[in-house]
Design an enzyme around this catalytic site. Structure first.
Site, mmCIF file in Angstrom:
data_model
loop_
_atom_site.group_PDB
_atom_site.id
_atom_site.type_symbol
_atom_site.label_atom_id
_atom_site.label_comp_id
_atom_site.label_asym_id
_atom_site.label_seq_id
_atom_site.Cartn_x
_atom_site.Cartn_y
_atom_site.Cartn_z
ATOM 1 N N LYS A 87 -29.964 26.489 -33.423
ATOM 2 C CA LYS A 87 -29.448 27.180 -32.102
ATOM 3 C C LYS A 87 -27.694 27.291 -32.613
ATOM 4 C CE LYS A 87 -31.277 24.414 -28.916
ATOM 5 N NZ LYS A 87 -31.330 24.539 -27.671
ATOM 6 N N ARG A 95 -25.091 25.381 -30.400
ATOM 7 C CA ARG A 95 -24.084 24.250 -31.143
ATOM 8 C C ARG A 95 -22.574 24.523 -31.672
ATOM 9 N NH1 ARG A 95 -28.089 21.632 -29.250
ATOM 10 N NH2 ARG A 95 -29.882 21.535 -30.625
ATOM 11 N N ASN A 103 -29.191 11.622 -32.781
ATOM 12 C CA ASN A 103 -29.182 13.121 -32.183
ATOM 13 C C ASN A 103 -27.548 14.273 -32.071
ATOM 14 O OD1 ASN A 103 -27.288 11.996 -30.387
ATOM 15 N ND2 ASN A 103 -29.999 10.598 -29.261
ATOM 16 N N ASP A 126 -36.831 18.941 -31.900
ATOM 17 C CA ASP A 126 -37.432 19.924 -31.363
ATOM 18 C C ASP A 126 -37.985 20.644 -33.212
ATOM 19 O OD1 ASP A 126 -37.727 20.016 -29.022
ATOM 20 O OD2 ASP A 126 -35.397 19.884 -28.950
ATOM 21 N N TRP A 141 -35.403 21.435 -35.046
ATOM 22 C CA TRP A 141 -34.446 22.535 -35.636
ATOM 23 C C TRP A 141 -32.331 22.239 -35.551
ATOM 24 C CZ3 TRP A 141 -36.094 24.613 -30.804
ATOM 25 C CH2 TRP A 141 -35.382 24.639 -29.183
ATOM 26 N N ASP A 142 -32.189 20.830 -35.775
ATOM 27 C CA ASP A 142 -30.997 20.329 -36.480
ATOM 28 C C ASP A 142 -31.620 19.418 -37.691
ATOM 29 O OD1 ASP A 142 -29.820 21.349 -33.740
ATOM 30 O OD2 ASP A 142 -30.349 20.279 -32.626
ATOM 31 N N CYS A 148 -37.892 16.255 -36.376
ATOM 32 C CA CYS A 148 -37.249 15.540 -35.411
ATOM 33 C C CYS A 148 -37.691 15.907 -34.088
ATOM 34 C CB CYS A 148 -35.668 15.846 -35.456
ATOM 35 S SG CYS A 148 -34.961 17.302 -35.644
#
Lengths: 640, 515
Positions: free
Chosen positions: A376, A380, A271, A336, A338-339, A334
């Site tokens: 984000k 980030r 993460n 959310d 978005w990563d 994953c």
């Protein structure tokens, strides 16, 4: 704010005992250091947004040290003679580098002297609807849905979303209620050849036993949209343990019993917090002075950084194989979505589609999988007074994965690593509007297209600088899908990214720059040939049926970026001749000096002492003053 | 002895050859006295010609009657041969084993090889000490060419002609020789034209535990210093290792007796340690199942990159003393035939642009390695795959080439040659049709009559047809001292000799040469 100037400031080199003296200027947007030495006069411009931290160290005899760490991995160490000046700079910087509202960001004051029309055109360069069309969507199985036109179903998704024909609005809405942040499964890439889709979403709110018929229907619809495969893969990019832990919070992962025809797979990418820590460790290791090989390799291993890079690459390869070899559709998520999801979808698409390996295509890819789907960036990349726990080098990792691929496939990419580094630079610079904010909705609220400029237009305008000279379009034809090796030894430390500003670490001559130069002069010579042919024809001397060509307007070489990777800009031929047989000592290639008109090709050698071969200190007889730059700093220029 | 006695089965049909990164080839396998040949007997298909001398070890495997021989070469290539028929396979294997472990030098292929090309420029005559001395004479008259070692009795590992300070007579040289390990008294290695400073090399002084001294040795090296100037002695060993050497009769220069010199100790590993490192490194590269962490820790444990860094650092230090400090330098380790030569030759590449040309680099290898008495035959008898008991094998020369490659990577436009040239030298040092790397010293080579009976590698390499492959298209001569970075982040793993790729650089090179 008025300009603040401090003189007699020392700039210490990070890895040696070398230092230069100059003047420090603090402006509303930049911290600028101008070296006083009249011959080389290097300038360093540091954008306030690039500054990650400022530290005032304890007072020393020669002044007050100020340590500035930047998000582009630059680290500068000033020594300011008077403590009061140091304190003033320090406190001004602290104020400046923590903007509290978007309006304070550089993008809203940056003006590249373009008119409104030019700016609008810049924003229109990348068109995602056209991109989906390029993939062959909409088609008989996939349609554009207007369900999120008003950002009502999912605030962090774009307005335009593509879903299977069979996914009705109730199914979409139902599914979105069963997914974190409402991020229901949507199409991000369509592999036309096998009609296989790459879809993305966030984790299901399944907890220990919850299920949602609409969500199950949604996955079924994705599966049905592809006649080539009876199943779809669901890739949960998290380690299984993390996904299990999420169940306790009412989230989790798909239960294979509830979804028909899915093949569920964990991938094990860590993460954002682990990634942040990993980069921190990596930077600590490579920032060490006089680093031994053992400490370097052990540190590299302990940081886990390359392990994480490999994990992302492994996931992308899995995705590309499932789609291109098995012809199966894949749903990636994953937590959310978005990563890790953005990393895997973007990198996977890049492996499958040569278009994304071109300059324009790479911009499209970033626009699609990162910007529009709500990575984000503000959080980030630490754009506004941030939550430190939200900062993470997720996008940097994606760029690095692409770099690792360019190392394995030097002919496959239209762009060089300088392009990747430049994008990284601007993700943090807040100079252009593209990466501001966390979602499309927020960007619209900020009216970025009206108030700021697009990075893509800027980069395209200097496309010449980012070309990879050994790029071969025919390689793309023969290798549409890249199959990289996942051998551990193929993953390397990206020196030019993490030591971009550490001159002493770089190769002293750049192949890239050299080949670009050759290509330029080649082009120039071809122009001359054409011009001469035209002249010949004008005088009716030519017997060959050549068409007259317009001679090139000017014979000058295109400007080079001021990059350490590329070295100093080139000197025009005439000037070179003047400098012939002249060896100049005591100078180095200029770094970041804006608007250099006549740099020259330099062997960017640094002095022997700087390289830390060491052990000559206290050599008898010849005790040099530390500031005796000439001997220690001697770098000869190459004449040619 | 007849080779035929060792060849039990000279020919097998239907053999399948597997090589990494290449398509498999089916064909006929033939064994000759010096080669293993595999040919598909079709036009336009490549044949494999492998020197038995290149074979480091073999492994046999059987599945039913299909035998497989895995051939591991000294140049680190690994190939696999599938041979139908158990007996044939066993015969081939035992023949290869016998032929690849012949001990007698005079049975080696170079003595049988007849070139298919006309030797225009005889490589044996290219780099004679007299010529090098002529160059030196044009710059300084401080030196003379001594014949003291004419019959190799003063120092068996030195050549017959040696460059020494003009004012030191042969008698003093003999005395100095008796004070140095193996008789290797200090001789000139390099003269830095820019400031007249010199680099000398020697073996360790035999001070022993009771601190023996030798006035002639002191006088000899002091004669290289200008009045009032001081010099540096670079001992490639750590102070602890140098101390230990005293117990075995060796030692290092005492400050009291060498007051004009400052001694610096570095930590280049002994050759047997280097060999272990190579074995570990090759093992790590061949295990395809490594996780990232395991790979990095194995790479670290091999110490290979540390060795590269230490050797380069020491060479840079020597160059720095000469060019920056304006001081003369004496380099030695224990025997003066391994780490010493790595340092003196690399320092010259840094300092002297001539060494970065093809001819200059050949001359450097001839001067600082072959004539200086690096025991090639001993060091390259076996490589990383050998099952045999290690004797004095060590990748000393490979590490030197690795260091050159590191500098080449950092100064890609400063070398006339490319990576292929370095790879070629590595391969020929371990197994070759040419006589250049046979023997351990000039004396041994003379005894073997190599220059009459074998062809020199340089005779072949310097032909325009061959040279083309080794030219660097980006080369732009420059007269500068080139200081490489020795930071760990700047040093890369040299992958090509480790067979991790299918020569991708060559690909790059030809792309570049076209544009």
């Amino acid at each position: 704010m008025s300009k603040y100037v401090v003189e007699q400031v020392k700039l210490l080199d990070r890895f040696s005992n070398k230092s230069v003296t100059g003047t420090l200027h603090l402006t509303a947007t930049h911290l600028i250091f101008v070296e006083s030495n009249s011959t080389s006069a290097q300038e360093i411009w540091i954008l306030h947004h690039h500054i990650a931290s400022v530290e005032k160290l304890s007072l020393k005899t020669n002044g007050c040290p100020l340590l500035i760490q930047c998000r582009n991995f630059r680290l500068v160490h000033f020594v300011i003679p008077r403590e009061r000046d140091c304190h003033d700079i320090y406190s001004s910087l602290l104020r400046l580098l923590r903007p509290v509202s978007y309006d304070e960001l550089y993008a809203f004051s940056y003006n590249p002297k373009q008119n409104d029309q030019q700016r609008e055109e810049g924003w229109q360069l990348i068109d995602l609807a056209a991109e989906f069309e390029r993939m062959g969507v909409p088609c008989d199985q996939w349609q554009l849905t207007d369900v999120n036109r008003e950002y009502k179903v999912c605030k962090t998704y774009p307005r335009d979303l593509y879903v299977p024909i069979m996914a009705s609005k109730p199914i979409i809405v139902g599914s979105s209620k069963f997914r974190s942040k409402g991020r229901f499964p949507v199409l991000t890439y369509f592999y036309q050849e096998k009609k296989a889709a790459v879809c993305r979403c966030s984790q299901p709110l399944s907890g220990f036993s919850a299920r949602c018929l609409e969500d199950e229907h949604m996955l079924q619809a994705i599966s049905k949209a592809n006649h080539n495969s009876r199943y779809i893969y669901v890739m949960d990019t998290r380690p299984k343990l993390n996904a299990l832990a999420n169940r306790a919070a009412g989230k989790g992962y798909e239960n294979e019993d509830n979804y028909s025809n899915i093949r569920f797979q964990f991938v094990g990418i860590e993460n954002i917090h682990v990634m942040r820590g990993s980069l921190q460790k990596l930077l600590e290791v490579v920032g060490t002075r006089s680093l031994s090989m053992t400490d370097y390799l052990v540190g590299l291993e302990n940081s886990g950084w390359l392990r994480h890079i490999k994990a992302i690459m492994d996931a992308a390869i899995f995705l590309a194989k499932a789609v291109t070899v098995e012809g199966a559709s894949v749903l990636v998520h994953c937590s959310d979505g978005w990563d890790r999801t953005a990393q895997v979808c973007a990198l996977g698409s890049l492996l499958m589609d040569p278009y994304y390996r071109t300059i324009k295509g790479f911009m499209v890819l970033i626009e699609k999988d990162w910007i529009s789907f709500g990575h984000k960036f503000a959080d980030r990349c630490d754009q506004l007074d941030p939550d430190p726990k939200e900062v993470s080098p997720i996008f940097t990792q994606f760029l690095e994965c692409v770099w690792q691929l360019t190392e394995q496939f030097p002919q496959a990419f239209e762009f060089s690593e300088w392009f990747l580094i430049q994008i990284h630079e601007h993700v943090h610079s807040c100079q252009f509007g593209n990466f501001l904010g966390n979602s499309q909705r927020q960007r619209e609220d900020l009216q970025l297209k009206e108030r700021t400029y697009s990075l893509w237009a800027h980069l395209l305008s200097e496309k010449q600088n980012y070309l990879n000279p050994v790029y071969s379009p025919s390689f793309a034809e023969s290798h549409p899908v890249l199959e990289p090796s996942t051998q551990a030894y193929h993953f390397k430390f990206w020196r030019n990214m993490y030591h971009q500003y550490d001159r002493s670490m770089h190769p002293r001559q750049s192949i890239l720059k050299h080949v670009l130069t050759l290509k330029d002069s080649n082009r120039e010579l071809e122009g001359t040939v054409q011009a001469l042919k035209t002249k010949l024809q004008k005088f009716s001397v030519s017997t060959s049926p050549l068409k007259p060509q317009t001679p090139p307007r000017e014979r000058s070489l295109p400007p080079r970026p001021q990059s350490l990777i590329l070295g100093a800009p080139l000197l025009s031929r005439k000037e070179v001749q003047q400098e012939e047989d002249e060896e100049v000592f005591g100078e180095e290639a200029m770094e970041d000096a804006p608007a250099i008109t006549g740099g020259e090709r330099t062997v960017e050698g640094s002095s022997a002492t700087e390289n830390g071969y060491g052990e000559l200190m206290g050599s008898f007889g010849s005790k040099n003053e530390p500031g005796a730059v000439t001997l220690e700093f001697g770098v000869a220029r190459m004449t040619c | 002895m007849e080779f035929a006695e060792l060849i039990k089965t000279p020919r097998v049909d239907g053999v399948v050859l597997h090589r990494p990164f290449m398509p498999t080839v089916e064909g006929t396998l033939c064994l000759t006295g010096h080669h293993l040949i595999l040919s598909s007997r079709q036009d336009n298909t490549e044949e494999l010609w492998l020197l038995h001398a290149n074979i480091d070890s073999i492994e046999k495997r059987f599945v039913g009657s299909l035998g497989t021989i895995i051939v591991k070469c000294k140049d680190l290539r690994v190939i696999q041969l599938d041979i139908p028929g158990m007996e044939e396979c066993l015969n081939i294997a035992s023949s290869i084993e016998a032929l690849s472990t012949l001990d007698s030098v005079s049975l080696m292929y170079p003595f049988f090889y007849r070139p298919l090309f006309e030797v225009i420029e005889d490589g044996w005559q290219l780099f004679v000490p007299e010529e090098a001395f002529k160059d030196l004479e044009s710059m300084t008259d401080e030196w003379r060419l001594s014949e003291v070692n004419k019959d190799f009795s003063v120092c068996p590992s030195y050549p017959s002609l040696l460059t020494v300070p003009k004012d030191i007579d042969d008698e003093s040289l003999c005395k100095a020789a008796s004070f140095r390990h193996g008789g290797r008294f200090p001789v000139l290695s390099y003269y830095h034209k820019k400031n007249g400073m010199v680099m000398m090399r020697a073996a360790q002084p035999l001070t022993g535990t009771n601190g023996r001294r030798c006035k002639e040795d002191e006088k000899l090296i002091n004669a290289t210093l200008c009045a009032g100037k001081r010099g540096y002695i670079i001992d490639t060993r750590t102070i602890a290792v140098a101390q230990q050497a005293k117990a075995r009769g060796g030692g290092f220069e005492q400050e009291a007796n060498y007051a004009q010199w400052r001694r610096i100790h570095k930590a280049i590993e002994r050759s047997n340690v280097l060999q272990e490192g190579l074995i570990k490194l090759v093992e790590a590269c061949n295990d395809q199942s490594h996780s990232m962490d395991r790979w990095l820790s194995k790479l670290e444990a091999s110490n290979w990159q540390s060795n590269v860094k230490e050797i380069l650092t020491t060479a840079c230090l020597a160059a720095q003393c000469i060019d920056r400090e304006g001081a003369s330098v004496l380099v030695h380790g224990t025997e003066g035939t391994d780490s010493t030569l790595q340092v003196t030759s690399l320092a010259q590449i840094i300092l002297d642009p001539a060494c970065r040309t093809i001819r200059g680099f050949e001359a450097l290898i001839e001067r600082e390695w072959l004539q200086a008495g690096h025991p090639f035959q001993q060091r390259c008898a076996q490589s990383a795959y050998s099952n045999g008991k290690p004797r004095s094998e060590a990748p000393v020369f490979l590490l030197f080439l690795d260091c050159v490659w590191q500098i080449l990577r950092q100064f890609p436009c400063s070398f006339q040659f490319n990576e292929n040239f370095l790879i070629m030298l590595f391969e020929h040092a371990y197994a070759s049709q040419f006589g250049t790397f046979l023997g351990n010293s000039v004396a041994e080579r003379l005894k073997l009559l190599l220059s009459q009976k074998t062809v020199s590698l340089w005779s072949w390499v310097n032909r325009p047809q061959e040279l083309e492959r080794f030219l660097n298209p980006l080369y732009e001569p420059n007269n500068l001292v080139i200081w490489p970075s020795v930071a760990p982040q700047s040093l890369l793993l040299w992958e090509v000799p480790l067979q991790m790729h299918e020569m991708p650089k060559e690909h790059m090179d030809c792309e570049i040469s076209m544009c």
